[in-house]
Scaffold this motif. Sequence first.
Motif: not given
Length: 82
Positions: A25-33, A52-71
């Motif tokens: 299974i190939k998984i791709n994640v991303d974040a935008s700020l 497509l096996l699954l897709a997800f998304g969440k809105q966040k409030l943050h200031w660090d793109i690296n932290q968002l990628e980890l999240e």
Amino acid sequence: MLVNWDANLLRESETSWHPPPLDWIKINVDASLLDSNLASIGGVARDSKGSLLLAFGKQKLHWDINQLELEAIFALKDFIQD
């Protein structure tokens, strides 16, 4: 051709998708700020046929793109557990 460049890298995913090996299974994640600290994280999972096996998304409030990628990775883990 310049419309296909971002951060000095050619966006190959716009023209071709490389599947994972059979039974993987190939998984791709991303974040935008945005400058306003509004952010989104998300991801997709596909099998070796590209289905497509699954897709997800969440809105966040943050200031660090690296932290968002980890999240985004942790959100995938939480989504799978649910």
